[in-house]
Write an enzyme that holds these catalytic residues in place. Structure first.
Site, short mmCIF file in Angstrom:
data_model
loop_
_atom_site.label_atom_id
_atom_site.label_comp_id
_atom_site.label_asym_id
_atom_site.label_seq_id
_atom_site.Cartn_x
_atom_site.Cartn_y
_atom_site.Cartn_z
N MET A 277 91.56 0.43 55.23
CA MET A 277 90.15 0.32 55.61
C MET A 277 89.54 1.67 55.88
SD MET A 277 87.37 -0.46 56.83
CE MET A 277 86.78 -2.03 57.15
N ILE B 71 89.99 -5.24 51.32
CA ILE B 71 90.43 -5.22 49.92
C ILE B 71 90.45 -3.79 49.41
CG2 ILE B 71 89.98 -6.09 47.59
CD1 ILE B 71 90.70 -8.30 49.56
N GLU B 72 91.67 -3.20 49.35
CA GLU B 72 91.80 -1.80 48.94
C GLU B 72 93.24 -1.39 48.70
OE1 GLU B 72 91.36 1.09 52.17
OE2 GLU B 72 90.97 -0.60 53.49
N HIS B 73 94.19 -2.31 48.87
CA HIS B 73 95.59 -1.91 48.90
C HIS B 73 96.24 -1.94 47.52
CE1 HIS B 73 94.56 -3.04 53.06
NE2 HIS B 73 95.28 -1.95 53.33
#
Length: 329
Positions: A1, A166-168
């Protein structure tokens, strides 16, 4: 995040212990849709909602969760994972990502204190490479995963919803599509640390919409924090833009010119109502207060935005309060 300049990640690794996604380069349906827009504007003040991320690792110990001030509409518990809320014997109070709380009873008491003041409390949920499999989170199916999140967040802890981070990392799209470009999006290229929205990945979100978001029957929030530069962004918005109450962009450090480009893409290409779009202020970094205050006061050409989110409020309270005041005054 935690989205920062890509070039600064090595420095922040030393300062913060990790460097999750930030912008890699900070330079230059009708019924459901109507219900969704109404939901997105219900809490908004003059410049929208104010959403605070509270990191639970024990930093700034004199500022408790219950000390989140008035005019903050929602708080997202960040750092503490859902599995610690599921089995409270594995991570003792006062340790790790329970560092901000003496015990789980203390956590519960502070949550109720916020809720009694009308402040919603949400749990952060990270996407994970297992979302691209048939057993997300190690559960038997996407449906079982969704049921478990509902059981933990709603039934056990009586929280007000979830926000998806949502970024991993996981498998990337193959082939990787051409990026639309800075002028179209406000971003210079794909965030390479993210993963593709495979059918299995999208099915996880679909299962969560049964219990959270604008089409769920229980008025529980479904939010997302991500970026237009994330590989999964377009497919998620194509499938679920109407389900999200708010859509947070991790636009940390961006000025008004850049956030306007982001808004153009979100409302144009992604067809997201402007009133759902929430932009990010990076209190933890502490270096972009002037820009963040300006963005908080800004009205896009498309009309009122959804508001601002502040990451992480308890890291720099005076900075966070300045952004909150810009949203609400």
């Amino acid at each position: 995040m935690k989205k920062i300049f890509f070039a600064q990640c090595s420095i922040l690794l030393l300062m913060l212990g990790s460097c999750s996604k930030m912008t890699e380069d900070m330079t230059p349906e009708s019924v459901n849709k109507e219900a969704s827009v109404k939901s997105a504007t219900a809490l908004a003040g003059s410049n929208g909602v104010c959403i605070a991320y509270y990191i639970t690792d024990g930093r700034n110990p004199t500022f408790k969760l219950k000390d989140i001030p008035d005019k903050v509409d929602m708080v997202i518990l960040f750092g503490l994972k859902y599995w610690s809320l599921q089995d409270t014997t594995k991570l003792p109070g006062g340790t790790g990502m329970m560092g901000s709380f003496k015990s789980y009873k203390d956590l519960d008491t502070q949550i109720r204190s916020l809720q009694s003041r009308g402040i919603k409390v949400l749990q952060n949920i990270d996407d994970d490479v297992s979302w691209q499999s048939s057993k997300p989170g190690g559960f038997a199916s996407a449906a079982a995963y969704g049921d478990a999140i509902k059981s933990i967040v709603i039934d056990k802890w009586k929280l007000d919803g979830i926000s998806l981070d949502i970024e991993h990392s996981g498998a990337k799209p193959n082939p990787i599509p051409t990026f639309p470009g800075y002028a179209a999006t406000g971003y210079n290229g794909w965030y390479s640390g993210s993963m593709a929205a495979t059918p299995a990945f999208l099915n996880v979100i679909s299962e969560l919409t049964k219990y959270f978001g604008t089409t769920a029957p229980n008025n529980k929030q479904l939010q997302i924090a991500s970026g237009i530069d994330v590989y999964a962004w377009n497919k998620i918005m194509e499938n679920f833009r109407n389900n999200f109450n708010y859509i947070q962009l991790q636009s940390y450090g961006a000025n008004v010119s850049r956030t306007q480009l982001m808004m153009n893409y979100a409302t144009g290409t992604n067809k997201i109502p402007a009133s759902k779009m929430v932009f990010g202020a990076y209190a933890e970094g502490g270096t972009n207060q002037a820009n963040d205050v300006e963005v908080a006061k800004w009205t896009p050409t498309q009309g009122a935005k959804g508001g601002m989110m502040i990451y992480t409020y308890n890291s720099n309270v005076s900075y966070a309060n300045a952004v909150r005041d810009a949203v609400k005054n």
